[in-house]
Design a protein around this motif. Structure first.
Motif, PDB file in Angstrom:
ATOM      1  N   HIS A   7     -49.864  -0.059  -2.384  1.00  0.00           N
ATOM      2  CA  HIS A   7     -50.004   1.579  -2.793  1.00  0.00           C
ATOM      3  C   HIS A   7     -49.415   1.399  -4.276  1.00  0.00           C
ATOM      4  CE1 HIS A   7     -49.830   5.898  -3.517  1.00  0.00           C
ATOM      5  NE2 HIS A   7     -50.288   5.826  -2.319  1.00  0.00           N
ATOM      6  N   ALA A   8     -50.086   1.861  -5.268  1.00  0.00           N
ATOM      7  CA  ALA A   8     -49.781   2.053  -6.659  1.00  0.00           C
ATOM      8  C   ALA A   8     -48.460   2.566  -6.916  1.00  0.00           C
ATOM      9  CB  ALA A   8     -50.747   2.820  -7.423  1.00  0.00           C
ATOM     10  N   ASP A   9     -48.010   3.682  -6.142  1.00  0.00           N
ATOM     11  CA  ASP A   9     -47.006   4.429  -6.483  1.00  0.00           C
ATOM     12  C   ASP A   9     -45.546   3.593  -5.743  1.00  0.00           C
ATOM     13  OD1 ASP A   9     -48.273   5.910  -7.770  1.00  0.00           O
ATOM     14  OD2 ASP A   9     -48.662   7.543  -5.941  1.00  0.00           O
ATOM     15  N   ARG A  10     -45.699   2.615  -5.063  1.00  0.00           N
ATOM     16  CA  ARG A  10     -44.705   2.023  -4.356  1.00  0.00           C
ATOM     17  C   ARG A  10     -43.584   1.517  -5.281  1.00  0.00           C
ATOM     18  NH1 ARG A  10     -44.300   0.491   1.003  1.00  0.00           N
ATOM     19  NH2 ARG A  10     -42.989  -1.285   1.201  1.00  0.00           N
ATOM     20  N   PRO A  11     -42.504   1.561  -5.004  1.00  0.00           N
ATOM     21  CA  PRO A  11     -41.327   1.235  -6.080  1.00  0.00           C
ATOM     22  C   PRO A  11     -41.467  -0.195  -6.407  1.00  0.00           C
ATOM     23  CG  PRO A  11     -40.283   1.885  -3.903  1.00  0.00           C
ATOM     24  CD  PRO A  11     -41.901   2.269  -3.876  1.00  0.00           C
ATOM     25  N   HIS A  12     -41.590  -0.722  -7.512  1.00  0.00           N
ATOM     26  CA  HIS A  12     -41.956  -2.001  -8.110  1.00  0.00           C
ATOM     27  C   HIS A  12     -40.771  -2.647  -8.540  1.00  0.00           C
ATOM     28  CE1 HIS A  12     -46.479  -1.507  -8.934  1.00  0.00           C
ATOM     29  NE2 HIS A  12     -46.114  -1.544  -7.550  1.00  0.00           N
ATOM     30  N   VAL A  13     -40.617  -3.925  -8.710  1.00  0.00           N
ATOM     31  CA  VAL A  13     -39.331  -4.495  -9.108  1.00  0.00           C
ATOM     32  C   VAL A  13     -38.648  -3.902 -10.257  1.00  0.00           C
ATOM     33  CG1 VAL A  13     -38.316  -6.995 -10.071  1.00  0.00           C
ATOM     34  CG2 VAL A  13     -40.146  -6.688  -8.244  1.00  0.00           C
ATOM     35  N   GLN A  14     -39.337  -3.634 -11.325  1.00  0.00           N
ATOM     36  CA  GLN A  14     -38.657  -2.988 -12.493  1.00  0.00           C
ATOM     37  C   GLN A  14     -37.959  -1.737 -12.128  1.00  0.00           C
ATOM     38  OE1 GLN A  14     -41.954  -3.308 -15.502  1.00  0.00           O
ATOM     39  NE2 GLN A  14     -40.648  -4.786 -16.319  1.00  0.00           N
ATOM     40  N   GLN A  15     -38.552  -1.044 -11.311  1.00  0.00           N
ATOM     41  CA  GLN A  15     -37.897   0.303 -10.944  1.00  0.00           C
ATOM     42  C   GLN A  15     -36.677  -0.219  -9.912  1.00  0.00           C
ATOM     43  OE1 GLN A  15     -41.279   2.323  -9.211  1.00  0.00           O
ATOM     44  NE2 GLN A  15     -40.260   4.142  -9.086  1.00  0.00           N
ATOM     45  N   ILE A  16     -36.806  -0.852  -9.293  1.00  0.00           N
ATOM     46  CA  ILE A  16     -35.434  -1.355  -8.189  1.00  0.00           C
ATOM     47  C   ILE A  16     -34.489  -2.036  -9.110  1.00  0.00           C
ATOM     48  CG2 ILE A  16     -34.959  -3.098  -6.664  1.00  0.00           C
ATOM     49  CD1 ILE A  16     -37.888  -2.752  -5.236  1.00  0.00           C
ATOM     50  N   VAL A  17     -34.778  -2.587 -10.069  1.00  0.00           N
ATOM     51  CA  VAL A  17     -33.798  -3.370 -11.094  1.00  0.00           C
ATOM     52  C   VAL A  17     -33.163  -2.432 -11.933  1.00  0.00           C
ATOM     53  CG1 VAL A  17     -33.420  -4.917 -12.846  1.00  0.00           C
ATOM     54  CG2 VAL A  17     -34.819  -5.736 -11.179  1.00  0.00           C
ATOM     55  N   SER A  18     -33.952  -1.344 -12.414  1.00  0.00           N
ATOM     56  CA  SER A  18     -33.416  -0.496 -13.354  1.00  0.00           C
ATOM     57  C   SER A  18     -32.422   0.619 -12.503  1.00  0.00           C
ATOM     58  CB  SER A  18     -34.233   0.323 -14.103  1.00  0.00           C
ATOM     59  OG  SER A  18     -35.196   0.886 -13.225  1.00  0.00           O
ATOM     60  N   THR A  19     -32.580   0.836 -11.233  1.00  0.00           N
ATOM     61  CA  THR A  19     -31.846   1.605 -10.277  1.00  0.00           C
ATOM     62  C   THR A  19     -30.699   0.712  -9.792  1.00  0.00           C
ATOM     63  OG1 THR A  19     -34.021   2.526  -9.624  1.00  0.00           O
ATOM     64  CG2 THR A  19     -31.903   3.580  -8.472  1.00  0.00           C
ATOM     65  N   LEU A  20     -30.990  -0.449  -9.243  1.00  0.00           N
ATOM     66  CA  LEU A  20     -29.887  -0.913  -8.453  1.00  0.00           C
ATOM     67  C   LEU A  20     -28.942  -2.084  -9.420  1.00  0.00           C
ATOM     68  CD1 LEU A  20     -31.973  -1.819  -5.266  1.00  0.00           C
ATOM     69  CD2 LEU A  20     -30.171  -0.130  -5.462  1.00  0.00           C
ATOM     70  N   ILE A  21     -29.506  -2.595 -10.489  1.00  0.00           N
ATOM     71  CA  ILE A  21     -28.825  -3.613 -11.203  1.00  0.00           C
ATOM     72  C   ILE A  21     -27.965  -2.729 -12.603  1.00  0.00           C
ATOM     73  CG2 ILE A  21     -28.874  -5.829 -12.253  1.00  0.00           C
ATOM     74  CD1 ILE A  21     -29.573  -5.769  -9.309  1.00  0.00           C
ATOM     75  N   GLU A  22     -27.103  -2.739 -12.757  1.00  0.00           N
ATOM     76  CA  GLU A  22     -26.081  -2.314 -13.742  1.00  0.00           C
ATOM     77  C   GLU A  22     -26.169  -3.443 -14.729  1.00  0.00           C
ATOM     78  OE1 GLU A  22     -22.463  -0.353 -12.943  1.00  0.00           O
ATOM     79  OE2 GLU A  22     -23.437  -0.272 -10.913  1.00  0.00           O
ATOM     80  N   ASP A  23     -26.200  -3.100 -16.129  1.00  0.00           N
ATOM     81  CA  ASP A  23     -26.196  -4.003 -17.290  1.00  0.00           C
ATOM     82  C   ASP A  23     -27.036  -5.291 -17.143  1.00  0.00           C
ATOM     83  OD1 ASP A  23     -23.951  -2.618 -18.138  1.00  0.00           O
ATOM     84  OD2 ASP A  23     -22.310  -4.095 -16.977  1.00  0.00           O
ATOM     85  N   PHE A  24     -28.253  -4.807 -16.561  1.00  0.00           N
ATOM     86  CA  PHE A  24     -28.998  -5.756 -16.637  1.00  0.00           C
ATOM     87  C   PHE A  24     -29.690  -6.330 -17.771  1.00  0.00           C
ATOM     88  CE2 PHE A  24     -33.720  -7.274 -15.932  1.00  0.00           C
ATOM     89  CZ  PHE A  24     -33.346  -8.293 -14.958  1.00  0.00           C
TER      90      PHE A  24
END
Lengths: 318, 327
Positions: free
Chosen positions: A65-82
């Protein structure tokens, strides 16, 4: 604008009605609010019913699904100071593989993920998540970085597969994947892999040999795409539905086969309906998995990782 | 159609009379289409004597051509779960598997043998493309792991000859898991300090290429062998361009730095033997001692020195069994 899958049509209709009513009301019309509430309950029930018994082919659609969370979204949410890192130091930079260092729930980690892209431009830039050899060599480089500094490695798998092209073959697609598997099996740091969408064959396993392998509830993980399998074994890509059944590519089946360690529940109606909640759930699951292995000595981790893979394939499905 | 085919032949068959003449005495070369007599072809290691095309070699023949005097012992391969997914496409996988096994003693696509090559002990695992396209499922993966174990136990190099379309779809994800599993086998051989040599035979593609097959310390390829990750059809459908001449052939891979050399099948055994010799016996058979040092040694322990020097040679593992003289 929300994208609805075929089997979500009844839900789409109900939600359309709700939307209409909301437009009509504007003010605080109690009757309309009641009606909206009633319809919302219906939507929830329908979603619960539909998503409780998704067929494997429906899961394939949800996983893509196109609206499924992708890696970049996951990284920007879960990873600080990336800090994103680029390049394989050999030939080029491959945007299909996103990677870097950052802080996950307090701890420094190295992240490697496959990014499909969320809009047309993004999809082209990330090549629909299909990496070239450079992507796998970049992943390997980041693995080495994790090992050197004793940082846990988090991988996020979401790819239709490795890119099939002339340049990819000439520059050793197979070799790049093989070395990536080799490298990740050698690591002396915790490796937590999450199949977040589509786990497509060799392109996926290249970054999915970890100490804990998690899979989102509606993700898929397979040796070949159902379409590919159908066109070979049924001699018709139209039979993908049957191939999806036969391949046993759902999280539930893979857990029974001992290939994955945990299933991460998705919000009602799939991760694409509530990406934020889905990502938070994934973060908790990754943290828990990391907690289980964090204190283990590097050589113990590596030995157990090997044992884990060596033990696979002893039991089948009944 | 006729009375003969409809009536007489079934009757004869029912009587258990087998035709004396096998129907595959002549084989057509897939490249030049010349007819090749099976015995001549076998004597020529299944290489066409007209065009030098390397035909696919059954695993047992592969082992026979590599070991000294064609003598080797196969190992009993681990029993594995058959049809783990209860897979069914147009036919049941269990039936396909039974058909593939029917009429010969092959259990699956990989045969593992051990013996000596030029006097050196060696373990060889060869794929049978004839067994379900040489596809790698649990059984093939286990066989490779067994081969790796055996190599470590026998302190022998491991030679693998893949010939495979890739992962076995009918075993789904468990086939994919054979990629990391076989890589672990390679790592065990590597950690034991033993050479791991791959001979890429036609065809080596998909998950087989993207795992153990591309991890050889040394990678040889047979002439004309197709070696790649994605199939040509998939590539063509994706890029919609004409593929370059010789694409994914052994020679093409060599030009792109992906294999060390392309070796004719007739030269393969000797090449492997010299590689094993170089990697396994890095020192001279006996130490070459300069005249000066010989003098020093003679001054102190005059009669013992020469013996010590010979003793420093590789010793029992010396392949030719010929003790070094007058070093």
């Amino acid at each position: 604008m929300r994208t609805f899958l075929d089997f979500e049509k009844p839900v789409a209709e109900l939600e359309g009605k709700i939307e209409e009513l909301r437009h009509l009301s504007d003010g605080g019309d109690i009757n309309i609010a009641e009606e909206v509430g009633r319809l919302q309950t219906k939507v929830d029930r329908l979603l619960r019913q539909t998503y409780a018994k998704l067929s494997p082919w429906q899961k394939v659609q949800v996983a893509r699904h196109a609206d499924r969370p992708h890696v970049q979204q996951i990284v920007s949410t879960l990873i600080e100071d990336f800090v994103p890192l680029s390049g394989d130091r050999l030939y080029g930079e491959d945007a299909a593989v996103v990677g870097g260092i950052g802080r996950f729930r307090g701890y420094s980690v190295v992240v490697v993920g496959q990014e499909k892209g969320s809009d047309t431009e993004g999809r082209v830039r990330h090549n629909f998540g299909m990496a070239h050899p450079e992507g796998y060599r970049k992943a390997r480089r980041l693995m080495a970085l994790a090992d050197q500094f004793g940082l846990p490695l988090l991988t996020f798998v979401d790819t239709p597969g490795a890119y099939p092209g002339i340049g990819a073959e000439e520059r050793g697609q197979a070799e790049a994947i093989a070395r990536c598997i080799d490298a990740s099996l050698q690591l002396r740091v915790p490796v937590i892999c999450s199949i977040i969408g589509e786990g497509g064959s060799g392109g996926a396993i290249a970054v999915a040999t970890g100490d804990r392998i998690l899979m989102m509830e509606h993700a898929i993980y397979s040796v070949i795409s159902p379409e590919g399998c159908a066109s070979i074994l049924w001699r018709s890509a139209e039979r993908a539905t049957e191939a999806a059944d036969a391949l046993r590519l759902t999280a539930e089946d893979l857990a029974k086969l001992g290939v994955i360690d945990g299933i991460v529940p998705e919000p009602l109606g799939g991760a694409h309906r509530e990406p934020a909640a889905a990502i938070a759930g994934l973060g908790d699951a990754v943290e828990a998995a990391l907690h289980e292995v964090r204190s283990l000595d590097g050589s113990v981790l590596r030995a157990r990782r090997r044992e884990k893979f060596l033990a696979m394939g002893k039991t089948g499905l009944s | 159609m006729s009375w003969l085919t409809n009536f007489v032949r079934p009757k004869l068959r029912a009587l258990g009379i087998k035709p004396d003449v096998p129907d595959n005495l002549w084989i057509k070369c897939p490249n030049c289409e010349q007819m090749l007599f099976h015995r001549e072809l076998a004597a020529n290691l299944h290489v066409c004597h007209y065009c030098d095309h390397h035909l696919r070699l059954p695993a047992a023949d592969r082992l026979a051509m590599l070991f000294d005097e064609g003598a080797f012992q196969t190992i009993e391969l681990p029993e594995t779960i058959a049809d783990p997914l209860r897979f069914r496409d147009r036919r049941r996988y269990s039936e396909r598997l039974r058909d593939a096994r029917h009429g010969d003693d092959r259990r699956d696509a990989v045969l593992v043998g051990h013996g000596t090559m030029g006097g050196h002990p060696a373990v060889v695992a060869a794929f049978d493309f004839g067994f379900m396209g040489g596809s790698m499922g649990v059984a093939a993966g286990e066989s490779l792991l067994a081969a790796a174990n055996l190599a470590v136990l026998q302190d022998a190099p491991l030679i693998v000859v893949p010939a495979s379309g890739g992962a076995r779809m009918q075993e789904g994800i468990l086939s994919l898991m054979q990629m990391p599993r076989t890589v672990i086998g390679v790592q065990q051989v590597r950690e034991a300090g033993l050479p791991y040599i791959v001979v890429l035979a036609d065809p080596t593609t998909g998950g087989v290429t993207a795992s153990f097959a591309m991890l050889g310390d040394i990678a040889l390829a047979e002439p004309g062998a197709i070696v790649g990750f994605a199939g040509t059809r998939v590539i063509q459908e994706t890029i919609r361009e004409k593929l370059p001449a010789g694409f994914q052939r052994a020679e093409y891979l060599h030009d792109h730095g992906m294999v060390d050399m392309v070796v004719h099948r007739r030269a393969l055994r000797d090449r492997l033997i010299s590689l094993i010799g170089l990697l396994r016996h890095p020192r001279p058979k006996a130490e070459v001692v300069s005249l000066e040092r010989r003098g020093e040694g003679a001054g102190k322990t005059s009669d013992k020195a020469p013996q010590e020097k010979v003793g420093a040679a590789p010793g029992p593992a010396d392949p030719k069994g010929s003790p070094a003289k007058g070093a």
